[in-house]
Design a protein around this motif. Structure first.
Motif, PDB file in Angstrom:
ATOM      1  N   UNK A 148      27.538  47.728  38.334  1.00 44.20           N
ATOM      2  CA  UNK A 148      26.524  48.457  39.089  1.00 44.20           C
ATOM      3  C   UNK A 148      25.807  49.498  38.242  1.00 44.20           C
ATOM      4  N   UNK A 149      26.455  49.955  37.192  1.00 46.02           N
ATOM      5  CA  UNK A 149      25.878  50.990  36.331  1.00 46.02           C
ATOM      6  C   UNK A 149      25.203  50.408  35.100  1.00 46.02           C
ATOM      7  N   UNK A 150      25.077  49.074  35.046  1.00 46.21           N
ATOM      8  CA  UNK A 150      24.431  48.443  33.903  1.00 46.21           C
ATOM      9  C   UNK A 150      25.380  47.533  33.161  1.00 46.21           C
ATOM     10  N   UNK A 151      24.859  46.547  32.417  1.00 45.96           N
ATOM     11  CA  UNK A 151      25.703  45.554  31.742  1.00 45.96           C
ATOM     12  C   UNK A 151      26.723  46.189  30.806  1.00 45.96           C
ATOM     13  N   UNK A 197      27.282  37.578  31.894  1.00 45.71           N
ATOM     14  CA  UNK A 197      27.828  38.375  33.000  1.00 45.71           C
ATOM     15  C   UNK A 197      28.942  39.263  32.473  1.00 45.71           C
ATOM     16  N   UNK A 198      29.350  40.207  33.296  1.00 44.78           N
ATOM     17  CA  UNK A 198      30.431  41.120  32.937  1.00 44.78           C
ATOM     18  C   UNK A 198      31.756  40.621  33.518  1.00 44.78           C
ATOM     19  N   UNK A 199      32.877  40.980  32.885  1.00 42.25           N
ATOM     20  CA  UNK A 199      34.166  40.660  33.500  1.00 42.25           C
ATOM     21  C   UNK A 199      34.287  41.392  34.844  1.00 42.25           C
ATOM     22  N   UNK A 201      33.932  48.069  41.217  1.00 42.31           N
ATOM     23  CA  UNK A 201      34.817  49.016  41.886  1.00 42.31           C
ATOM     24  C   UNK A 201      35.764  48.384  42.900  1.00 42.31           C
ATOM     25  N   UNK A 202      35.319  47.355  43.630  1.00 41.64           N
ATOM     26  CA  UNK A 202      36.199  46.776  44.644  1.00 41.64           C
ATOM     27  C   UNK A 202      37.352  46.016  44.013  1.00 41.64           C
ATOM     28  N   UNK A 203      37.098  45.368  42.877  1.00 41.01           N
ATOM     29  CA  UNK A 203      38.191  44.719  42.152  1.00 41.01           C
ATOM     30  C   UNK A 203      39.148  45.775  41.622  1.00 41.01           C
ATOM     31  N   UNK A 204      38.595  46.844  41.077  1.00 41.67           N
ATOM     32  CA  UNK A 204      39.437  47.958  40.612  1.00 41.67           C
ATOM     33  C   UNK A 204      40.282  48.528  41.753  1.00 41.67           C
ATOM     34  N   UNK A 205      39.669  48.654  42.936  1.00 35.73           N
ATOM     35  CA  UNK A 205      40.393  49.190  44.092  1.00 35.73           C
ATOM     36  C   UNK A 205      41.640  48.350  44.389  1.00 35.73           C
ATOM     37  N   UNK A 206      41.480  47.050  44.420  1.00 37.92           N
ATOM     38  CA  UNK A 206      42.613  46.185  44.739  1.00 37.92           C
ATOM     39  C   UNK A 206      43.679  46.235  43.642  1.00 37.92           C
ATOM     40  N   UNK A 207      43.244  46.256  42.390  1.00 41.00           N
ATOM     41  CA  UNK A 207      44.206  46.343  41.292  1.00 41.00           C
ATOM     42  C   UNK A 207      44.921  47.689  41.274  1.00 41.00           C
ATOM     43  N   UNK A 208      44.174  48.775  41.473  1.00 41.90           N
ATOM     44  CA  UNK A 208      44.782  50.101  41.448  1.00 41.90           C
ATOM     45  C   UNK A 208      45.769  50.280  42.603  1.00 41.90           C
TER      46      UNK A 208
END
Length: 596
Positions: A327-330, A337-339, A344-351
């Motif tokens: 969301x903040x740029x490539x 594409x980016x990993x 943030x939502x993927x980070x949320x689930x992992x965290x």
């Protein structure tokens, strides 16, 4: 195919730095339980679980167990050979009594090794795990002759064991049990009845299987007061104590299950099978519940273990899979594409999964250490406290940890998107295998009722009052550490809200028991969150001290970051649970049964 690598750095951090399991060497029983030996055992277990058990996890899931016309059962390819390695490596006897061939190491070591096995292959780990429970029951209730006959073979792993409780018409309500026991003239009994959902009830991995069976002796009182416990071996023993004639306890079928396919969950038929009373007549539940309480701690550990292996694979996938742009740029400007770990939502689930796993591990290991210390500590008040804490926390560890593990394994599956729904990626197995942990050894709703209805009030509420006082002392000692202000504020706030929930239940549960029943699961989760907050506060103090002392290892600041996530993003669930408790039973019970 999914992989598993034991999180040795985190395990050692919890055991050696936070909990100081080295204190056990001060007691004669554990004098040889030094750090060097612990590290060697953990590393051996890690190698075995990653190289042998983990590759068999999908095999067991796909093949399942096979029942043959004669009632015998074959386990999945590789299981028997892997179990033989367990036997040859002496892993069954790690924490068992040296009098019967065990190594006599601390139970907290055993729980760590068990976590690795359950994470790598939960269905396989149930075979030795259930045997350990049966060993415990015979140690507690068996005669000297029974201990000498059965324990050495079970501790070596030559024989396995399990419990037989559930019947088609009764699960939680054991008072409805119908399996009967008729005395023989030689002191043995004829056991007749049917048991269902019997994990590891029949298999091909050991020379004998020792069934612990609940039954009612003819003429015994009705209900739970008339239940006795019996040893019923698959093979009767000859004069030298070796397996001989086949007993008349057989596998009628294997249950078709959602998960744990590699474990032989059987319908067991008892047709005047020869059995031997353990302990006193009509006192079988007393022994069985000690075994079940131990098993409930292990089931909580199973949930944690499945969450850990699901997390490892989801984190690896998230760093590799490319979809969309940050969301903040490539972030991966040279690629299309980016990993997905940038989202943030993927980070949320992992965290959330990572914070739960690390906090849950500390709670399980702390409880296991308390159990070790209870058996050796010279101070009667400390032994009393350890027993109080174990009674209070057992339903929380079983119920809260497995409830959360169901959520986190699903979150990890979600990270894979559509691939998570496809069997070849293996994530669905973690979800399916975790599901049973919320059900067996006492469904989680029953655990919550046990917590609210029995454990809180036990000894006048002494356990929770003692734990609150311990947390207050911890906060007083560490409250001035500005670097950990969020940890201390979060812990204090959680304890205060738990107290509010406790007081509400005390004031409103007696007048209307449904108030306690309606709020029991929310209260169990509040207790779980508060317990993990305490664990995270202790881990935060340990990690911050290492940083302050000059450590350059990334592990410690990462531990602080993960702990902050728990305090800021997970602990606020306390407010929702408290609000729901305070609504009472009325919105839960208002709808007439016919309207459902």
């Amino acid at each position: 195919m999914p992989t598993y690598n034991a999180p040795l750095r985190d395990m050692k951090f919890v055991m050696e730095e936070v909990l100081n399991v080295g204190q056990l060497t001060e007691y004669e029983k554990f004098a040889e339980a030094d750090t060097e030996t612990l590290d060697a055992i953990l590393e051996q277990s890690a190698k075995f679980t990653s190289e042998v058990l983990a590759p068999l996890n999908a095999v067991g899931d796909h093949e399942g167990c096979v029942r043959h016309p004669d009632g015998s059962v074959t386990t999945p390819t590789g299981f028997k050979e892997a179990y033989q390695q367990v036997v040859e490596g002496g892993m069954m006897g790690l924490a068992q009594d040296p009098e019967y061939g065990g190594m006599g190491m601390p139970g907290v070591w055993h729980i760590a090794a068990g976590e690795m096995q359950s994470a790598a292959n939960m269905a396989f780990a149930m075979y030795p795990g259930l045997t350990n429970g049966a060993i415990k029951a015979i140690e507690i209730g068996g005669s000297d002759a029974q201990k000498q006959t059965y324990l050495p073979k079970m501790i070596s792993g030559e024989w396995t064991g399990m419990m037989n409780l559930t019947e088609p018409h009764c699960g939680t309500d054991l008072g409805m049990l119908k399996t009967k026991a008729v005395p023989n003239s030689d002191g043995s009994y004829k056991i007749t009845g049917q048991k269902i959902f019997i994990s590891a009830g029949e298999h091909d991995m050991s020379d004998n299987i020792i069934h612990l069976c609940l039954a009612r002796i003819e003429g015994a009182p009705a209900g739970v007061k008339g239940i006795s416990l019996f040893i019923v071996p698959k093979f009767k023993l000859d004069a030298d104590g070796n397996p001989a004639e086949r007993n008349t306890v057989t596998c009628g079928s294997i249950e078709e299950k959602m998960g744990i396919h590699g474990n032989s969950t059987c319908v067991m038929n008892y047709d005047e099978a020869e059995g031997y009373l353990i302990g006193e007549e009509n006192k079988g539940l007393r022994v069985m519940f000690v075994m079940m309480n131990r098993a409930r701690l292990d089931v909580g550990m199973q949930g944690l273990a499945q969450s850990e292996v699901a997390y490892q694979n989801a984190a690896s996938y998230a760093k590799d899979r490319t979809q969309g742009r940050a969301l903040t740029g490539p972030k991966n400007e040279d690629g299309p594409a980016d990993p997905i770990i940038v989202h943030p939502d993927v980070r949320r689930m992992l965290m959330e999964t990572k914070a739960f796993n690390e906090g849950g591990r500390a709670l399980v290991y702390w409880s296991a250490l308390l159990e070790d210390l209870e058996g050796v500590h010279a101070d009667e008040k400390f032994r009393e406290k350890a027993d109080d804490y174990l009674g209070l926390l057992t339903p929380v560890i079983k119920g809260y940890l497995t409830d959360m593990a169901m959520k986190t394994t699903i979150d990890c599956q979600q990270i894979f998107g559509g691939h998570g729904f496809i069997e070849e990626w293996g994530m669905s197995q973690f979800v399916r295998d975790t599901r049973i942990a919320l059900i067996y050894e006492g469904a989680n709703g029953v655990q919550a009722l046990d917590l609210v209805g029995r454990k809180l009030a036990r000894n006048g509420g002494r356990a929770l009052m003692t734990l609150n006082a311990e947390i207050d002392a911890f906060l007083k000692e560490n409250g001035d550490n500005e670097k950990l202000a969020e940890f201390m504020t979060g812990l204090k706030d959680a304890k205060d809200k738990l107290t509010q929930g406790t007081m509400w239940l005390m004031q409103n549960g007696m007048s209307n028991p449904n108030n306690a029943g309606a709020g029991s699961v929310d209260y169990m989760h509040m207790m779980g969150l508060t317990s993990l907050a305490y664990m995270w506060a202790m881990m935060g103090v340990t990690a911050q001290k290492a940083i302050d002392d000059g450590s350059n290892e990334d592990f410690y600041p990462n531990k602080i970051i993960t702990g902050r996530y728990f305090m800021l993003r997970m602990l606020p669930m306390m407010d929702a649970h408290l609000a729901k408790i305070k609504t009472g039973a009325e919105p839960v019970m208002a709808l007439e049964a016919a309207a459902f």
